[in-house]
Design a protein around this motif. Structure first.
Motif, PDB file in Angstrom:
ATOM      1  N   ASP A  29       0.227   4.589   5.860  1.00  0.00           N
ATOM      2  CA  ASP A  29       0.680   6.274   6.406  1.00  0.00           C
ATOM      3  C   ASP A  29       1.954   6.313   7.708  1.00  0.00           C
ATOM      4  O   ASP A  29       1.733   4.787   8.554  1.00  0.00           O
ATOM      5  N   ASP A  30       1.775   7.086   8.670  1.00  0.00           N
ATOM      6  CA  ASP A  30       2.806   6.978   9.794  1.00  0.00           C
ATOM      7  C   ASP A  30       1.375   8.011  10.820  1.00  0.00           C
ATOM      8  O   ASP A  30       2.340   8.296  11.809  1.00  0.00           O
ATOM      9  N   SER A  31       0.495   7.445  10.585  1.00  0.00           N
ATOM     10  CA  SER A  31      -0.824   8.330  11.493  1.00  0.00           C
ATOM     11  C   SER A  31      -0.218   9.516  11.837  1.00  0.00           C
ATOM     12  O   SER A  31      -0.210  10.213  12.563  1.00  0.00           O
ATOM     13  N   SER A  32      -0.460  10.899  10.426  1.00  0.00           N
ATOM     14  CA  SER A  32       0.365  12.192  10.702  1.00  0.00           C
ATOM     15  C   SER A  32      -0.729  12.873  10.256  1.00  0.00           C
ATOM     16  O   SER A  32      -1.574  12.806   9.597  1.00  0.00           O
ATOM     17  N   THR A  33      -0.308  14.466  10.712  1.00  0.00           N
ATOM     18  CA  THR A  33      -1.041  14.974   9.240  1.00  0.00           C
ATOM     19  C   THR A  33      -1.247  15.078   7.707  1.00  0.00           C
ATOM     20  O   THR A  33      -2.693  15.202   6.858  1.00  0.00           O
ATOM     21  N   ASP A  34      -0.031  14.133   7.215  1.00  0.00           N
ATOM     22  CA  ASP A  34      -0.319  13.885   6.165  1.00  0.00           C
ATOM     23  C   ASP A  34      -0.747  12.680   5.167  1.00  0.00           C
ATOM     24  O   ASP A  34      -0.694  11.558   4.322  1.00  0.00           O
ATOM     25  N   LEU A  35      -1.559  12.120   6.381  1.00  0.00           N
ATOM     26  CA  LEU A  35      -2.617  10.911   6.377  1.00  0.00           C
ATOM     27  C   LEU A  35      -2.783  10.697   5.153  1.00  0.00           C
ATOM     28  O   LEU A  35      -2.962   9.676   4.089  1.00  0.00           O
ATOM     29  N   GLU A  36      -3.983  11.756   4.157  1.00  0.00           N
ATOM     30  CA  GLU A  36      -4.866  11.294   3.560  1.00  0.00           C
ATOM     31  C   GLU A  36      -3.156  11.079   2.536  1.00  0.00           C
ATOM     32  O   GLU A  36      -4.267  10.407   1.006  1.00  0.00           O
ATOM     33  N   THR A  37      -2.755  12.206   2.519  1.00  0.00           N
ATOM     34  CA  THR A  37      -1.877  12.092   1.280  1.00  0.00           C
ATOM     35  C   THR A  37      -1.360  10.845   1.132  1.00  0.00           C
ATOM     36  O   THR A  37      -1.216  10.057  -0.019  1.00  0.00           O
ATOM     37  N   ASP A  38      -0.641  10.140   2.318  1.00  0.00           N
ATOM     38  CA  ASP A  38       0.178   9.348   2.191  1.00  0.00           C
ATOM     39  C   ASP A  38      -0.536   8.279   1.761  1.00  0.00           C
ATOM     40  O   ASP A  38      -0.607   6.967   0.971  1.00  0.00           O
ATOM     41  N   PHE A  39      -1.884   8.560   2.390  1.00  0.00           N
ATOM     42  CA  PHE A  39      -2.450   6.976   1.782  1.00  0.00           C
ATOM     43  C   PHE A  39      -2.667   6.465   0.520  1.00  0.00           C
ATOM     44  O   PHE A  39      -2.525   5.477   0.076  1.00  0.00           O
ATOM     45  N   ARG A  40      -3.688   7.946  -0.462  1.00  0.00           N
ATOM     46  CA  ARG A  40      -3.168   8.035  -1.763  1.00  0.00           C
ATOM     47  C   ARG A  40      -2.155   7.106  -2.104  1.00  0.00           C
ATOM     48  O   ARG A  40      -2.217   6.428  -3.232  1.00  0.00           O
ATOM     49  N   LYS A  41      -1.002   8.217  -1.755  1.00  0.00           N
ATOM     50  CA  LYS A  41       0.152   7.537  -2.864  1.00  0.00           C
ATOM     51  C   LYS A  41       0.605   5.857  -2.158  1.00  0.00           C
ATOM     52  O   LYS A  41       1.487   4.943  -3.215  1.00  0.00           O
ATOM     53  N   ASN A  42       0.284   5.312  -1.336  1.00  0.00           N
ATOM     54  CA  ASN A  42       0.591   4.473  -0.986  1.00  0.00           C
ATOM     55  C   ASN A  42      -0.071   3.044  -0.998  1.00  0.00           C
ATOM     56  O   ASN A  42      -0.166   2.162  -0.491  1.00  0.00           O
ATOM     57  N   LEU A  43      -1.544   3.263  -1.476  1.00  0.00           N
ATOM     58  CA  LEU A  43      -2.076   2.213  -1.228  1.00  0.00           C
ATOM     59  C   LEU A  43      -2.573   0.546  -2.172  1.00  0.00           C
ATOM     60  O   LEU A  43      -2.413  -0.028  -1.819  1.00  0.00           O
ATOM     61  N   GLU A  44      -1.677   1.672  -3.644  1.00  0.00           N
ATOM     62  CA  GLU A  44      -1.043   0.572  -4.388  1.00  0.00           C
ATOM     63  C   GLU A  44      -0.541  -0.969  -3.719  1.00  0.00           C
ATOM     64  O   GLU A  44      -0.634  -1.684  -3.780  1.00  0.00           O
ATOM     65  N   LEU A  45       0.851  -0.329  -3.534  1.00  0.00           N
ATOM     66  CA  LEU A  45       1.750  -0.566  -2.030  1.00  0.00           C
ATOM     67  C   LEU A  45       1.328  -1.402  -1.625  1.00  0.00           C
ATOM     68  O   LEU A  45       1.110  -2.996  -1.374  1.00  0.00           O
ATOM     69  N   ALA A  46       0.240  -1.462  -0.962  1.00  0.00           N
ATOM     70  CA  ALA A  46      -0.027  -1.628   0.719  1.00  0.00           C
ATOM     71  C   ALA A  46      -0.826  -3.421   0.097  1.00  0.00           C
ATOM     72  O   ALA A  46      -0.764  -3.842   0.758  1.00  0.00           O
ATOM     73  N   MET A  47      -1.695  -2.600  -0.723  1.00  0.00           N
ATOM     74  CA  MET A  47      -2.898  -3.855  -1.553  1.00  0.00           C
ATOM     75  C   MET A  47      -1.965  -4.735  -2.128  1.00  0.00           C
ATOM     76  O   MET A  47      -1.746  -6.017  -2.000  1.00  0.00           O
ATOM     77  N   LYS A  48      -0.814  -4.771  -2.809  1.00  0.00           N
ATOM     78  CA  LYS A  48       0.191  -5.682  -3.630  1.00  0.00           C
ATOM     79  C   LYS A  48       0.492  -6.478  -2.445  1.00  0.00           C
ATOM     80  O   LYS A  48       0.162  -7.833  -2.652  1.00  0.00           O
ATOM     81  N   ASN A  49       0.893  -5.869  -1.108  1.00  0.00           N
ATOM     82  CA  ASN A  49       1.576  -6.563  -0.442  1.00  0.00           C
ATOM     83  C   ASN A  49       0.874  -7.792   0.208  1.00  0.00           C
ATOM     84  O   ASN A  49       0.938  -8.722   0.901  1.00  0.00           O
TER      85      ASN A  49
END
Length: 213
Positions: free
Chosen positions: A184-204
């Motif tokens: 995520d980009d450390s913004s107010t959308d942190l929780e939404t972005d975290f959940r959306k991008n968790l799979e990609l982050a862990m894969k990388n």
């Protein structure tokens, strides 16, 4: 034996699943929770707990319970403080405990540099980013706070737990490093972005370790 600790159960589950597509693992009873041992890679992967104190306790418990552990890495997601794209993997040149603030004694925030053992290991991967990671029990939710923290620390990314693991490793004189993937980009959308991008982050993140170990 290397120990990789991931703060959140979701991070641990996805990271482990990606590793197990390539490596064989056995369930291992840890001091506070179960982990996975990848015997051929001489590595244990386990949950590390949420926040600096929890991570420090998990790290300490593993080091006391398993004397074969000779290096520790705190691995997980992070918020970006610079224009790094989602999924980028950052290896911390140093972990900076940004929320360690004194009033009576004017001291800079504690810094924990990557150990040379880990530095040599990650040198095998050309896709990672090298830079400081800020560590503190604080969600960064605004552009103003993000800019302030980046200015104060020079960090590429921010997360919670790294300094906790670093302190436990320093106590036991065990090589430490922190490795994070941007979710995520450390913004107010942190929780939404975290959940959306968790799979990609862990894969990388998994792909980085698959390459270097």
């Amino acid at each position: 034996m290397k120990l990789l600790l991931l703060p959140l159960r979701g991070e641990y589950k996805l990271f482990s699943q990606h590793l197990q597509k390539n490596w064989k693992a056995n369930v291992t009873a840890g001091p506070l929770s179960e982990g996975l041992t990848f015997a051929d890679q001489k590595m244990i992967v386990a949950p590390g707990g949420f926040g600096k104190v929890d991570m420090a306790l998990h790290t300490q418990s593993w080091l006391l319970a398993n004397k074969t552990i000779d290096a520790v890495a705190c691995v997980g997601c992070a918020g970006s403080l610079t224009p790094l794209p989602v999924g980028s993997v950052v290896v911390a040149t140093e972990t900076i405990e940004h929320d360690f603030k004194t009033v009576f004694f004017k001291k800079p925030p504690p810094r924990f540099p990557i150990h040379e053992t880990w530095k040599k290991q990650f040198a095998k991967n050309s896709q990672i980013h090298w830079g400081p990671i800020a560590s503190g029990d604080e969600d960064i939710l605004s552009a103003e706070r993000r800019q302030e923290l980046q200015k104060d620390t020079g960090a590429f990314a921010v997360a919670w737990e790294g300094a906790g693991a670093a302190r436990a490793c320093a106590l036991h004189q065990i090589p430490f490093c922190e490795v994070r993937a941007i979710s995520d980009d450390s913004s107010t959308d942190l929780e939404t972005d975290f959940r959306k991008n968790l799979e990609l982050a862990m894969k990388n993140l998994a792909h980085v370790f698959l390459e270097i170990l």
